[in-house]
Enzyme design. Structure first.
Site, short mmCIF file in Angstrom:
data_model
loop_
_atom_site.label_atom_id
_atom_site.label_comp_id
_atom_site.label_asym_id
_atom_site.label_seq_id
_atom_site.Cartn_x
_atom_site.Cartn_y
_atom_site.Cartn_z
N GLU A 54 13.83 -2.07 -4.81
CA GLU A 54 13.51 -1.09 -5.85
C GLU A 54 14.55 0.02 -5.96
OE1 GLU A 54 9.65 0.82 -5.55
OE2 GLU A 54 9.88 1.60 -7.58
N ASP A 74 9.94 -3.84 -1.88
CA ASP A 74 9.47 -2.53 -2.36
C ASP A 74 9.19 -1.70 -1.10
OD1 ASP A 74 8.33 -0.31 -3.43
OD2 ASP A 74 7.07 -1.41 -4.86
N ILE A 76 8.18 1.43 -0.62
CA ILE A 76 6.86 2.09 -0.71
C ILE A 76 6.28 1.74 -2.06
CG2 ILE A 76 5.57 4.25 -0.74
CD1 ILE A 76 7.59 5.52 1.05
N ASP A 77 5.27 0.90 -2.07
CA ASP A 77 4.57 0.65 -3.33
C ASP A 77 3.38 1.60 -3.35
OD1 ASP A 77 4.27 -0.85 -5.81
OD2 ASP A 77 2.33 -1.33 -4.94
N THR A 79 4.22 4.91 -4.72
CA THR A 79 4.96 6.15 -4.43
C THR A 79 4.20 7.37 -4.97
OG1 THR A 79 7.05 4.98 -4.41
CG2 THR A 79 7.17 7.35 -4.72
N ASP A 204 7.12 -5.49 -6.90
CA ASP A 204 5.67 -5.21 -6.77
C ASP A 204 4.90 -6.52 -6.59
OD1 ASP A 204 5.97 -2.42 -7.41
OD2 ASP A 204 6.12 -2.97 -9.53
C1 IPD Z 1 4.44 1.13 -8.94
C2 IPD Z 1 2.98 1.17 -8.53
C3 IPD Z 1 2.14 1.54 -9.73
C4 IPD Z 1 2.34 0.57 -10.90
C5 IPD Z 1 3.82 0.44 -11.24
C6 IPD Z 1 4.60 0.05 -9.98
P1 IPD Z 1 6.06 2.04 -7.04
O1 IPD Z 1 5.28 0.86 -7.86
O2 IPD Z 1 2.57 -0.06 -8.00
O3 IPD Z 1 0.77 1.56 -9.40
O4 IPD Z 1 1.66 1.05 -12.03
O5 IPD Z 1 3.99 -0.53 -12.24
O6 IPD Z 1 5.97 -0.14 -10.32
O7 IPD Z 1 6.97 2.73 -8.02
O8 IPD Z 1 5.03 2.96 -6.49
O9 IPD Z 1 6.82 1.28 -6.00
#
Ligand code: IPD
Length: 261
Positions: A54, A74, A76-77, A79, A204
């Protein structure tokens, strides 16, 4: 200190937060640190492997899935959850060879839950085997989704319209937990019947896709065709019938492709 300890420690501390593609697309110093730690460790073990991640992509690295062994990361999913100390935060690492997803691990950092699956070997949360729900009726479904990062009126109208369609079809509920990866793992664990989203990224989705498939579920494109990991859209469900019903209820939202950004 291990990765998860780094995240858990930072979770309670002050963070330096910056934005990326929109005011709702956040990054912290911990996202970048964790990504660097993961990649440097993997690179030591597998010097010839490729990486899609990411924060490197956000910094301009090419996001291209070739036939080479590739780690899709990813750090930290969730964030935005992390920034607000809302405890749905995960590390997600998928691995593909010849563009086929081979295994995935997702660690729920705040609850010590490690979801993992390898193609052909089943899906697990810690030591417990995972199985998806077998529900086929929309009117009995609990559906998960995420909001994504775009906030322009046209996108929001489509996003809310999609939710409305599923609620009008009398779904039991629609939930948003702030982490695509963890929501997909809940689906794998049978705690929800379907998931859909426009606007998520390959990092993700990669690890959780293997986990859902190995728990017996379906992960496909919102058009009803095969999943395209780079297409920034997905429908997943415990059964093909449920996935098809959800897909049919959705209006597409165009986010472009990860590999054409
Ligand atoms: C995001 C989260 C968020 C979702 C976004 C993702 P991130 O990832 O999972 O809930 O709505 O589409 O990209 O930016 O926290 O790694």
């Amino acid at each position: 200190m291990c990765l998860f300890q780094v995240i858990r420690k930072a979770f309670t501390e002050e963070k330096h937060v910056s934005t990326k593609t929109s005011a709702a697309d956040l990054v912290t110093e911990t996202d970048r640190l964790v990504e660097d730690l993961i990649i440097s460790e993997l690179r030591k073990q597998f010097p010839s492997h490729k990486f899609i991640s990411e924060e490197a992509t956000a910094a301009g690295a090419k996001c291209e899935l070739t036939a080479s062994p590739t780690w899709i990361i990813d750090p930290i999913d969730g964030t935005c959850n992390f920034v607000h100390r809302f405890p749905n935060v995960a590390v997600s690492i998928g691995f593909a060879v010849h563009q086929e997803l081979e295994f995935g691990v997702v660690h729920h950092c705040m609850e010590e839950r490690l979801y993992m699956a390898r193609r052909g070997h089943g899906a697990f949360c810690n030591t417990q085997r995972l199985y998806v729900s077998k529900e086929t009726e929309l009117s009995k479904a609990l559906i998960l989704t995420e909001i994504g990062s775009k906030r322009d009126p046209a996108t929001l109208k489509l996003l809310l319209g999609n939710m409305e369609q599923l609620l009008l079809a009398k779904a039991h509920g629609v939930r948003v937990i702030g982490s695509s990866t963890l929501a997909l793992c809940h689906l794998a664990a049978g705690a929800a019947d379907a998931y859909y989203q426009f606007g998520l990224h390959c990092w993700d989705l990669a690890a959780a896709t293997v986990i859902i498939r190995e728990a017996g579920g379906i992960v496909m494109d919102t058009t009803g065709g095969p999943l395209n990991l780079m297409a920034r859209r997905v429908v997943a469900a415990g059964t093909r019938k449920m996935a098809t019903l959800v897909a049919q209820a959705l209006q597409p939202i165009n986010y472009g492709q990860d590999d054409q950004a």
